[in-house]
Design a protein around this motif. Structure first.
Motif, PDB file in Angstrom:
ATOM      1  N   ASN A  34      -3.490  -1.717  -8.489  1.00  0.00           N
ATOM      2  CA  ASN A  34      -4.791  -1.131  -8.158  1.00  0.00           C
ATOM      3  C   ASN A  34      -4.622   0.361  -7.885  1.00  0.00           C
TER       4      ASN A  34
ATOM      5  N   TYR B  22       0.866  -1.173   0.000  1.00  0.00           N
ATOM      6  CA  TYR B  22       0.000   0.000   0.000  1.00  0.00           C
ATOM      7  C   TYR B  22       0.910   1.232   0.000  1.00  0.00           C
TER       8      TYR B  22
ATOM      9  N   ARG C  40      -2.316   4.827  -3.699  1.00  0.00           N
ATOM     10  CA  ARG C  40      -3.397   5.572  -3.079  1.00  0.00           C
ATOM     11  C   ARG C  40      -3.072   7.048  -2.980  1.00  0.00           C
TER      12      ARG C  40
ATOM     13  N   TYR D  78      -1.219  -1.359  -4.300  1.00  0.00           N
ATOM     14  CA  TYR D  78      -2.223  -0.299  -4.260  1.00  0.00           C
ATOM     15  C   TYR D  78      -1.504   1.044  -4.275  1.00  0.00           C
TER      16      TYR D  78
END
Length: 270
Positions: free
Chosen positions: A250, A204, A231, A229
């Protein structure tokens, strides 16, 4: 060999809390087989248990520093190993290693989870042999085992001049790396290096993950099924190499994607 704090235990836990300074400096051997060889560790811990009853815990709010002279040398700010239990390392201070081979943190274990929480500064200054800023190993042999999971939570700085930023080793358990908006991970060679970790890795990233140039690997993952991910508005400098397995990228961006492979990103449904 020089160490500032050394703590070991068989069949029981170890805890070290450093709110001050732990400094180890090895100038190197003077003669014979040890001539020009040096090894230093600011904090060095080891435990053993045939089960999982010998956890280790290190909290550093001050500084742990190791430096070496000589020509054959290795410096560790913190060396933490547990052979039979949970490993925990929490840093809100500074951890620094300076040598031909510099490894500010090497930690991990067997028969238990590994947890690293960093909100401070981890810095490696190495010569030609490189090293890493944060190295974590878990020797579990059970595929995707959540009990033996590696977890790295970074909201501070993890930096190495010409080695690896975060390095994962061996094991087949799960690994999770979370780099928050204030976190930065930098390696002159690679930012996050997990190519030698066959388990599933989840990353992340809301902050910065970078290698020395866009031609090097910001992330280099192994043979497991990995998920990354991105973000908020993160920065990734370098290639994201998923390695083997089935991998997922993602996007959870809070804004407009600016560039991909140094080319302006197309705006639209793609």
């Amino acid at each position: 060999y020089t160490t500032a704090i050394y703590d070991s235990s068989y069949y029981g836990p170890v805890a070290v809390i450093n709110n001050g300074t732990a400094t180890a400096n090895s100038i190197g051997g003077q003669q014979g087989a040890t001539a020009n060889k040096a090894y230093a560790a600011g904090i060095d811990t080891f435990t053993y248990d045939s089960g999982s009853a010998a956890p280790t815990y290190i909290l550093n709010t001050g500084s742990a520093t190791a430096t070496c002279g000589g020509t054959t040398n290795s410096a560790y700010g913190i060396f933490e190993w547990v052979e039979g239990g949970a490993m925990t390392l929490i840093n809100s201070g500074t951890i620094t290693a300076t040598a031909g081979e510099a490894k500010p943190i090497y930690c991990g274990g067997n028969r238990g989870p590994d947890l690293v929480i960093n909100s401070g500064a981890i810095t490696g200054n190495a010569g030609s042999k490189g090293g890493w800023a944060l190295g974590v190993e878990n020797d579990t042999s059970t595929p995707n085992d959540s009990f033996n999971q590696i977890t790295v939570l970074n909201s501070g700085s993890i930096w190495h001049n010409n080695g690896l930023g975060v390095a994962l080793f061996i094991g087949t358990g799960l690994a999770v790396i979370s780099n928050t908006i204030s976190g930065s991970i930098y390696g002159g060679l690679e930012g996050i290096a997990a190519e030698n970790y066959p388990g599933n890795v989840t990353i992340y990233n809301s902050g910065s993950v970078a290698a020395s140039s866009s031609n090097n690997n910001a992330m280099n993952l192994g043979s497991g099924n990995d998920t990354v991910y991105l973000r908020g508005l993160p920065t990734v400098t370098g290639t994201m190499n998923g390695g083997g397995g089935t991998n997922t990228l993602n996007f959870q961006l809070a804004g407009i994607l600016q560039t991909v492979n140094r080319v302006p990103a197309a705006q639209g449904t793609n």
